[in-house]
Motif scaffolding. Structure first.
Motif, PDB file in Angstrom:
ATOM      1  N   GLN A  77      12.089  -8.771  18.839  1.00  0.00           N
ATOM      2  CA  GLN A  77      12.678  -7.673  19.673  1.00  0.00           C
ATOM      3  C   GLN A  77      11.837  -7.795  21.285  1.00  0.00           C
ATOM      4  OE1 GLN A  77      11.804  -4.888  16.861  1.00  0.00           O
ATOM      5  NE2 GLN A  77      14.074  -4.492  16.393  1.00  0.00           N
ATOM      6  N   ILE A  78      12.674  -8.287  22.225  1.00  0.00           N
ATOM      7  CA  ILE A  78      11.838  -8.804  23.320  1.00  0.00           C
ATOM      8  C   ILE A  78      12.347  -7.442  24.217  1.00  0.00           C
ATOM      9  CG2 ILE A  78      12.003 -10.298  25.466  1.00  0.00           C
ATOM     10  CD1 ILE A  78      12.307 -12.463  23.393  1.00  0.00           C
ATOM     11  N   ASP A  79      11.170  -6.922  24.705  1.00  0.00           N
ATOM     12  CA  ASP A  79      11.694  -5.669  25.674  1.00  0.00           C
ATOM     13  C   ASP A  79      11.750  -6.312  27.119  1.00  0.00           C
ATOM     14  OD1 ASP A  79      11.186  -3.963  23.523  1.00  0.00           O
ATOM     15  OD2 ASP A  79       8.925  -3.762  24.081  1.00  0.00           O
ATOM     16  N   ARG A  80      10.845  -7.237  27.515  1.00  0.00           N
ATOM     17  CA  ARG A  80      10.876  -7.916  28.839  1.00  0.00           C
ATOM     18  C   ARG A  80       9.929  -9.167  28.971  1.00  0.00           C
ATOM     19  NH1 ARG A  80       7.156  -4.026  29.213  1.00  0.00           N
ATOM     20  NH2 ARG A  80       5.336  -4.348  30.799  1.00  0.00           N
ATOM     21  N   CYS A  81      10.121 -10.023  29.938  1.00  0.00           N
ATOM     22  CA  CYS A  81       9.254 -11.019  30.271  1.00  0.00           C
ATOM     23  C   CYS A  81       8.742 -10.991  31.622  1.00  0.00           C
ATOM     24  CB  CYS A  81      10.125 -12.385  30.029  1.00  0.00           C
ATOM     25  SG  CYS A  81       9.041 -13.962  30.265  1.00  0.00           S
ATOM     26  N   GLU A  82       7.628 -10.934  31.893  1.00  0.00           N
ATOM     27  CA  GLU A  82       7.021 -10.894  33.143  1.00  0.00           C
ATOM     28  C   GLU A  82       6.831 -12.097  33.575  1.00  0.00           C
ATOM     29  OE1 GLU A  82       3.920  -7.890  33.821  1.00  0.00           O
ATOM     30  OE2 GLU A  82       5.577  -6.177  33.113  1.00  0.00           O
ATOM     31  N   LEU A  83       6.780 -12.553  34.916  1.00  0.00           N
ATOM     32  CA  LEU A  83       6.464 -14.009  35.406  1.00  0.00           C
ATOM     33  C   LEU A  83       5.540 -13.550  36.780  1.00  0.00           C
ATOM     34  CD1 LEU A  83      10.136 -15.283  35.794  1.00  0.00           C
ATOM     35  CD2 LEU A  83       8.589 -15.494  33.908  1.00  0.00           C
ATOM     36  N   ARG A  84       4.595 -14.452  36.623  1.00  0.00           N
ATOM     37  CA  ARG A  84       3.387 -14.347  37.481  1.00  0.00           C
ATOM     38  C   ARG A  84       3.208 -15.731  38.109  1.00  0.00           C
ATOM     39  NH1 ARG A  84       1.463 -11.708  33.294  1.00  0.00           N
ATOM     40  NH2 ARG A  84       1.718  -9.563  33.395  1.00  0.00           N
ATOM     41  N   ASN A  85       2.531 -15.636  39.315  1.00  0.00           N
ATOM     42  CA  ASN A  85       2.200 -17.165  40.102  1.00  0.00           C
ATOM     43  C   ASN A  85       3.270 -18.143  39.949  1.00  0.00           C
ATOM     44  OD1 ASN A  85      -0.365 -15.805  40.020  1.00  0.00           O
ATOM     45  ND2 ASN A  85      -0.955 -16.463  37.944  1.00  0.00           N
ATOM     46  N   GLN A  86       4.334 -17.949  40.308  1.00  0.00           N
ATOM     47  CA  GLN A  86       5.551 -18.847  40.328  1.00  0.00           C
ATOM     48  C   GLN A  86       5.430 -19.524  41.873  1.00  0.00           C
ATOM     49  OE1 GLN A  86       8.456 -15.458  39.841  1.00  0.00           O
ATOM     50  NE2 GLN A  86       9.647 -17.360  39.030  1.00  0.00           N
ATOM     51  N   GLY A  87       5.597 -20.919  41.610  1.00  0.00           N
ATOM     52  CA  GLY A  87       5.585 -21.983  42.792  1.00  0.00           C
ATOM     53  C   GLY A  87       6.035 -23.361  42.462  1.00  0.00           C
ATOM     54  N   ASN A  88       6.047 -24.166  43.487  1.00  0.00           N
ATOM     55  CA  ASN A  88       6.438 -25.589  43.338  1.00  0.00           C
ATOM     56  C   ASN A  88       5.149 -26.400  43.166  1.00  0.00           C
ATOM     57  OD1 ASN A  88       9.193 -24.873  43.575  1.00  0.00           O
ATOM     58  ND2 ASN A  88       8.803 -24.878  46.030  1.00  0.00           N
ATOM     59  N   LEU A  89       5.372 -27.527  42.501  1.00  0.00           N
ATOM     60  CA  LEU A  89       4.517 -28.508  42.142  1.00  0.00           C
ATOM     61  C   LEU A  89       5.035 -29.998  42.603  1.00  0.00           C
ATOM     62  CD1 LEU A  89       3.710 -27.755  38.432  1.00  0.00           C
ATOM     63  CD2 LEU A  89       2.063 -27.129  40.498  1.00  0.00           C
ATOM     64  N   SER A  90       3.891 -30.765  42.977  1.00  0.00           N
ATOM     65  CA  SER A  90       4.324 -31.972  43.284  1.00  0.00           C
ATOM     66  C   SER A  90       4.103 -33.050  42.070  1.00  0.00           C
ATOM     67  CB  SER A  90       3.510 -32.756  44.335  1.00  0.00           C
ATOM     68  OG  SER A  90       2.120 -32.593  44.103  1.00  0.00           O
ATOM     69  N   ARG A  91       3.170 -32.595  41.199  1.00  0.00           N
ATOM     70  CA  ARG A  91       3.008 -33.092  39.846  1.00  0.00           C
ATOM     71  C   ARG A  91       2.342 -32.089  38.958  1.00  0.00           C
ATOM     72  NH1 ARG A  91      -2.156 -34.162  38.627  1.00  0.00           N
ATOM     73  NH2 ARG A  91      -3.797 -33.824  40.607  1.00  0.00           N
ATOM     74  N   LEU A  92       2.856 -32.567  37.645  1.00  0.00           N
ATOM     75  CA  LEU A  92       2.380 -31.683  36.451  1.00  0.00           C
ATOM     76  C   LEU A  92       0.793 -31.911  36.335  1.00  0.00           C
ATOM     77  CD1 LEU A  92       5.182 -32.535  33.939  1.00  0.00           C
ATOM     78  CD2 LEU A  92       5.124 -30.698  35.715  1.00  0.00           C
ATOM     79  N   ASP A  93       0.304 -30.504  35.878  1.00  0.00           N
ATOM     80  CA  ASP A  93      -1.206 -30.379  35.540  1.00  0.00           C
ATOM     81  C   ASP A  93      -1.378 -30.751  34.001  1.00  0.00           C
ATOM     82  OD1 ASP A  93      -1.636 -29.528  38.181  1.00  0.00           O
ATOM     83  OD2 ASP A  93      -1.478 -27.576  37.725  1.00  0.00           O
ATOM     84  N   TYR A  94      -0.499 -30.719  33.138  1.00  0.00           N
ATOM     85  CA  TYR A  94      -0.592 -30.845  31.762  1.00  0.00           C
ATOM     86  C   TYR A  94       0.196 -32.139  31.403  1.00  0.00           C
ATOM     87  CZ  TYR A  94      -2.198 -25.971  32.273  1.00  0.00           C
ATOM     88  OH  TYR A  94      -2.741 -24.915  32.687  1.00  0.00           O
ATOM     89  N   LYS A  95      -0.388 -32.582  30.120  1.00  0.00           N
ATOM     90  CA  LYS A  95       0.398 -33.942  29.725  1.00  0.00           C
ATOM     91  C   LYS A  95       1.366 -33.395  28.830  1.00  0.00           C
ATOM     92  CE  LYS A  95      -3.257 -37.403  30.079  1.00  0.00           C
ATOM     93  NZ  LYS A  95      -4.169 -36.698  30.615  1.00  0.00           N
ATOM     94  N   ASP A  96       1.260 -32.164  28.169  1.00  0.00           N
ATOM     95  CA  ASP A  96       2.284 -31.866  27.161  1.00  0.00           C
ATOM     96  C   ASP A  96       2.308 -30.248  26.894  1.00  0.00           C
ATOM     97  OD1 ASP A  96      -0.310 -31.271  25.903  1.00  0.00           O
ATOM     98  OD2 ASP A  96      -0.090 -32.564  24.458  1.00  0.00           O
ATOM     99  N   PHE A  97       2.949 -29.744  25.891  1.00  0.00           N
ATOM    100  CA  PHE A  97       2.941 -28.333  25.889  1.00  0.00           C
ATOM    101  C   PHE A  97       2.346 -27.777  24.296  1.00  0.00           C
ATOM    102  CE2 PHE A  97       4.570 -24.188  25.451  1.00  0.00           C
ATOM    103  CZ  PHE A  97       4.641 -23.616  26.319  1.00  0.00           C
ATOM    104  N   ALA A  98       1.180 -27.098  24.570  1.00  0.00           N
ATOM    105  CA  ALA A  98       0.397 -26.789  23.746  1.00  0.00           C
ATOM    106  C   ALA A  98       0.073 -25.288  23.071  1.00  0.00           C
ATOM    107  CB  ALA A  98      -1.055 -27.252  23.837  1.00  0.00           C
ATOM    108  N   ILE A  99      -0.094 -25.217  21.830  1.00  0.00           N
ATOM    109  CA  ILE A  99      -0.447 -23.683  21.548  1.00  0.00           C
ATOM    110  C   ILE A  99      -1.849 -23.518  21.555  1.00  0.00           C
ATOM    111  CG2 ILE A  99      -0.134 -22.085  19.444  1.00  0.00           C
ATOM    112  CD1 ILE A  99       2.192 -23.383  18.721  1.00  0.00           C
ATOM    113  N   ARG A 100      -2.179 -22.590  22.178  1.00  0.00           N
ATOM    114  CA  ARG A 100      -3.614 -22.214  22.193  1.00  0.00           C
ATOM    115  C   ARG A 100      -3.932 -21.118  21.255  1.00  0.00           C
ATOM    116  NH1 ARG A 100      -5.193 -22.730  28.708  1.00  0.00           N
ATOM    117  NH2 ARG A 100      -4.592 -24.981  28.895  1.00  0.00           N
ATOM    118  N   PHE A 101      -5.095 -21.281  20.728  1.00  0.00           N
ATOM    119  CA  PHE A 101      -5.744 -19.854  19.982  1.00  0.00           C
ATOM    120  C   PHE A 101      -6.905 -19.183  20.678  1.00  0.00           C
ATOM    121  CE2 PHE A 101      -3.601 -23.013  17.340  1.00  0.00           C
ATOM    122  CZ  PHE A 101      -2.492 -22.146  16.858  1.00  0.00           C
TER     123      PHE A 101
END
Length: 101
Positions: A77-101
């Motif tokens: 049950q999603i109330d809202r999704c807040e976005l922050r620090n949006q911007g454009n990139l010339s290259r990705l900082d991460y190799k993949d998408f991970a779950i952090r703990f």
């Protein structure tokens, strides 16, 4: 054909509010992002939200934001999704998408 279109890369931080923990939202977010070519991470926060960072093609990131804002995993049950620090990139900082703990 002409010059190939360089896909615009964007970055943003997100936080999803509502009844969102314990419903596979972090796993589904990782799976969807990986499939869409989006890199970054996602995790449960102590505040009961889900937080993360996405980097990837603008169109794919926008689709994920829409999914996180309105749909999410079954049972969420999603109330809202807040976005922050949006911007454009010339290259990705991460190799993949991970779950952090």
């Amino acid at each position: 054909m002409g010059i190939p279109d360089i896909r615009q890369l964007v970055t943003l931080d997100f936080e999803v509010y509502g009844h969102v923990q314990g419903l596979n939202l972090t796993k589904d977010t990782r799976d969807r992002c990986t499939k869409a070519g989006i890199t970054g991470w996602v995790k449960n926060s102590k505040a009961g939200t889900i937080v993360g960072k996405m980097q990837g093609p603008k169109e794919e990131v926008e689709k994920m934001v829409t999914w996180l804002s309105s749909e999410g995993s079954p049972g969420c049950q999603i109330d809202r999704c807040e976005l922050r620090n949006q911007g454009n990139l010339s290259r990705l900082d991460y190799k993949d998408f991970a779950i952090r703990f």
